[in-house]
Design an enzyme around this catalytic site. Structure first.
Site, mmCIF file in Angstrom:
data_model
loop_
_atom_site.group_PDB
_atom_site.id
_atom_site.type_symbol
_atom_site.label_atom_id
_atom_site.label_comp_id
_atom_site.label_asym_id
_atom_site.label_seq_id
_atom_site.Cartn_x
_atom_site.Cartn_y
_atom_site.Cartn_z
ATOM 1 N N SER A 179 44.322 29.034 35.179
ATOM 2 C CA SER A 179 43.232 28.444 34.669
ATOM 3 C C SER A 179 42.879 26.668 33.621
ATOM 4 C CB SER A 179 42.896 29.444 33.699
ATOM 5 O OG SER A 179 42.040 29.022 32.979
ATOM 6 N N LYS A 212 49.110 32.372 31.475
ATOM 7 C CA LYS A 212 48.668 31.742 33.187
ATOM 8 C C LYS A 212 49.983 30.143 32.883
ATOM 9 C CE LYS A 212 45.241 33.490 35.022
ATOM 10 N NZ LYS A 212 45.203 33.903 35.863
ATOM 11 N N TYR A 236 46.157 34.473 26.804
ATOM 12 C CA TYR A 236 45.581 34.337 28.058
ATOM 13 C C TYR A 236 46.131 32.751 28.973
ATOM 14 C CZ TYR A 236 42.642 33.273 31.712
ATOM 15 O OH TYR A 236 42.262 33.173 33.296
HETATM 16 N N1 LIG Z 1 35.861 33.393 36.436
HETATM 17 C C1 LIG Z 1 36.441 32.366 35.947
HETATM 18 O O1 LIG Z 1 35.633 31.466 35.621
HETATM 19 C C2 LIG Z 1 37.897 31.714 35.882
HETATM 20 C C3 LIG Z 1 38.490 31.116 35.499
HETATM 21 C C4 LIG Z 1 39.311 30.452 35.198
HETATM 22 C C5 LIG Z 1 40.436 31.498 35.988
HETATM 23 N N2 LIG Z 1 40.249 32.122 36.379
HETATM 24 C C6 LIG Z 1 41.041 33.335 37.467
HETATM 25 O O2 LIG Z 1 40.799 34.009 38.586
HETATM 26 C C7 LIG Z 1 41.486 35.045 39.147
HETATM 27 C C8 LIG Z 1 40.076 35.815 39.277
HETATM 28 O O3 LIG Z 1 38.765 35.291 38.232
HETATM 29 P P1 LIG Z 1 38.115 36.668 38.326
HETATM 30 O O4 LIG Z 1 36.715 36.220 37.509
HETATM 31 O O5 LIG Z 1 37.383 37.431 39.932
HETATM 32 O O6 LIG Z 1 38.010 38.005 37.731
HETATM 33 P P2 LIG Z 1 38.036 39.256 37.964
HETATM 34 O O7 LIG Z 1 38.360 39.891 36.128
HETATM 35 O O8 LIG Z 1 36.379 39.312 38.397
HETATM 36 O O9 LIG Z 1 38.892 39.645 38.868
HETATM 37 C C9 LIG Z 1 40.296 39.985 38.480
HETATM 38 C C10 LIG Z 1 40.828 41.717 39.549
HETATM 39 O O10 LIG Z 1 41.510 41.735 38.830
HETATM 40 C C11 LIG Z 1 42.162 43.296 39.277
HETATM 41 N N3 LIG Z 1 42.589 43.654 38.665
HETATM 42 C C12 LIG Z 1 43.384 43.622 37.208
HETATM 43 N N4 LIG Z 1 44.824 44.155 36.261
HETATM 44 C C13 LIG Z 1 45.337 44.266 38.169
HETATM 45 C C14 LIG Z 1 46.285 45.100 38.255
HETATM 46 N N5 LIG Z 1 47.401 45.748 37.753
HETATM 47 N N6 LIG Z 1 46.773 45.168 39.775
HETATM 48 C C15 LIG Z 1 45.540 45.180 40.842
HETATM 49 N N7 LIG Z 1 44.707 44.724 40.414
HETATM 50 C C16 LIG Z 1 44.472 44.345 38.892
HETATM 51 C C17 LIG Z 1 40.394 43.659 37.980
HETATM 52 O O11 LIG Z 1 40.447 45.312 38.423
HETATM 53 C C18 LIG Z 1 39.935 42.382 39.348
HETATM 54 O O12 LIG Z 1 39.152 43.592 40.525
HETATM 55 C C19 LIG Z 1 41.934 35.678 38.188
HETATM 56 O O13 LIG Z 1 43.015 34.934 37.677
HETATM 57 C C20 LIG Z 1 41.637 34.687 36.778
HETATM 58 O O14 LIG Z 1 42.293 34.593 35.399
HETATM 59 C C21 LIG Z 1 39.161 32.733 36.849
#
Ligand SMILES: NC(=O)c1ccc[n+]([C@@H]2O[C@H](COP(=O)([O-])OP(=O)(O)OC[C@H]3O[C@@H](n4cnc5c(N)ncnc54)[C@H](O)[C@@H]3O)[C@@H](O)[C@H]2O)c1
Length: 322
Positions: A124, A152, A148
């Site tokens: 991120s 990362k 967070y």
């Molecule tokens: N959405 C954004 O704007 C954004 C921006 C930068 C980075 N990211 C990164 O992208 C990735 C996906 O983001 P997203 O928006 O889909 O997030 P999200 O929260 O929708 O999905 C993350 C998933 O990880 C699962 N998870 C959490 N802990 C877990 C565990 N212990 N074991 C198995 N699964 C587990 C959750 O149940 C969830 O379904 C993440 O790594 C997030 O940090 C997202």
């Protein structure tokens, strides 16, 4: 080709899975097996190849080893605790965002000689902290200002070191803030960037907690899936030992977001945004990056949305008129 998606029930995970099912391949290789994992079992999917889906908590003993036992060729690691929750619950944040990665990498290392999967990790822009230049280049130091972001950044280091040692072929992609996030708001402090587009287009009121001159860095979920697929197939020889890439995106102010909404939903949609300043959110957002020059990723072939209008159009096409 065997593909493993961890965090497959999340927002990005679902969209990635949809795309893999439609394409049936990853680059030149046909997919033979797709394995989906999340804490709650990902929805079953119909595909022209084998799909297995399971509920598992990555931090539980033995789970990481079980996930890599079939030696997937490509691992997408998307599972995470998002920013707001990682700040509120320090232990959970470090357990899921850092410890789980270490378990996964060691499970891969434990498979031994000859197993070196492509490992794509969603990092991120939260790895960067203030003070920022107006436009952040590829050589900006990682000085995260949140737990967070720190988790990362630590994970990026692990991925780089395990790649350098030859245990896996890692690529970390630093995603911009993804808008428009479908469904309900999550615990991220950035949620309003999506809700001021999503709710008005769904005929509902949205609260804007910051001034309209706030500028930030965005990409659509569709672009994020494009980044993931490209990271899974690019020639990593071009990366050298610098495995972490800031993804391209769109730098836009809230005012520009609102004008893009007006062009799609008209004045009526814009009138559904209620300005209600929130000191806490303003303070958090003032510490966020505003724009990047993601030249390295662009030169490697990563492509973002053209402008914010496209980001709104993607939401309409993918969520309202799928
Ligand atoms: N959405 C954004 O704007 C954004 C921006 C930068 C980075 N990211 C990164 O992208 C990735 C996906 O983001 P997203 O928006 O889909 O997030 P999200 O929260 O929708 O999905 C993350 C998933 O990880 C699962 N998870 C959490 N802990 C877990 C565990 N212990 N074991 C198995 N699964 C587990 C959750 O149940 C969830 O379904 C993440 O790594 C997030 O940090 C997202």
């Amino acid at each position: 080709m065997r593909v493993l998606v961890i965090g497959a029930a999340g927002m990005v995970g679902r969209k990635l899975v949809e795309r893999l099912v439609v394409d049936g391949r990853l680059g030149p290789d046909a997919i033979s097996q797709l394995s989906l994992v999340d804490v709650s079992a990902p929805d079953p999917v119909q595909a022209g190849f084998a799909v297995d889906s399971r509920a598992a908590d990555l931090v539980e003993p033995g789970v990481a080893e079980a996930l890599v036992a079939a030696q997937p060729d490509v691992v997408f690691h998307l599972a995470a605790v998002v920013s707001g929750e990682a700040e509120a619950d320090l232990e959970k944040g470090y357990r899921v965002n850092l410890d789980a990665m270490r378990l996964l990498l060691d499970a891969i290392r434990g498979r031994g000689e000859g197993y070196r999967p492509r490992f794509v990790f969603t990092s991120s822009i939260a790895v960067f902290g203030p003070p920022f230049p107006d436009v952040i280049g590829d050589d900006q130091l990682t000085t995260p200002a949140t737990s967070y972001g720190t988790q990362k950044a630590m994970t990026e280091l692990l991925l780089s070191d395990y790649s350098r040692r030859g245990f896996l072929d890692g690529v970390a992609i630093r995603l911009p803030t993804l808008v428009v996030r479908p469904g309900k708001p999550n615990l991220a402090a950035s949620g309003f960037f999506s809700s001021i587009i999503r709710e008005p287009l769904n005929g509902q009121e949205a609260v804007l907690p910051v001034p309209t001159d706030v500028r930030h860095w965005f990409a659509s979920p569709r672009s994020a899936v494009g980044f993931l697929l490209h990271a899974a197939t690019l020639d990593t020889a071009a990366l050298g030992d610098r495995r972490c890439l800031t993804m391209p995106g769109i730098s836009a102010t809230v005012a520009e977001e609102i004008e893009a909404l007006r062009r799609v939903g008209g004045d009526e949609a814009v009138s559904r945004i209620r300005h209600e300043p929130d000191e806490t959110i303003m303070r958090i957002v003032s510490g966020w990056p505003r724009a990047f020059d993601a030249r390295r990723a662009r030169d490697l072939g990563f492509r973002a949305d053209a402008d914010f209008d496209e980001i709104v159009r993607v939401y309409v096409e993918d969520e309202l008129e799928p």
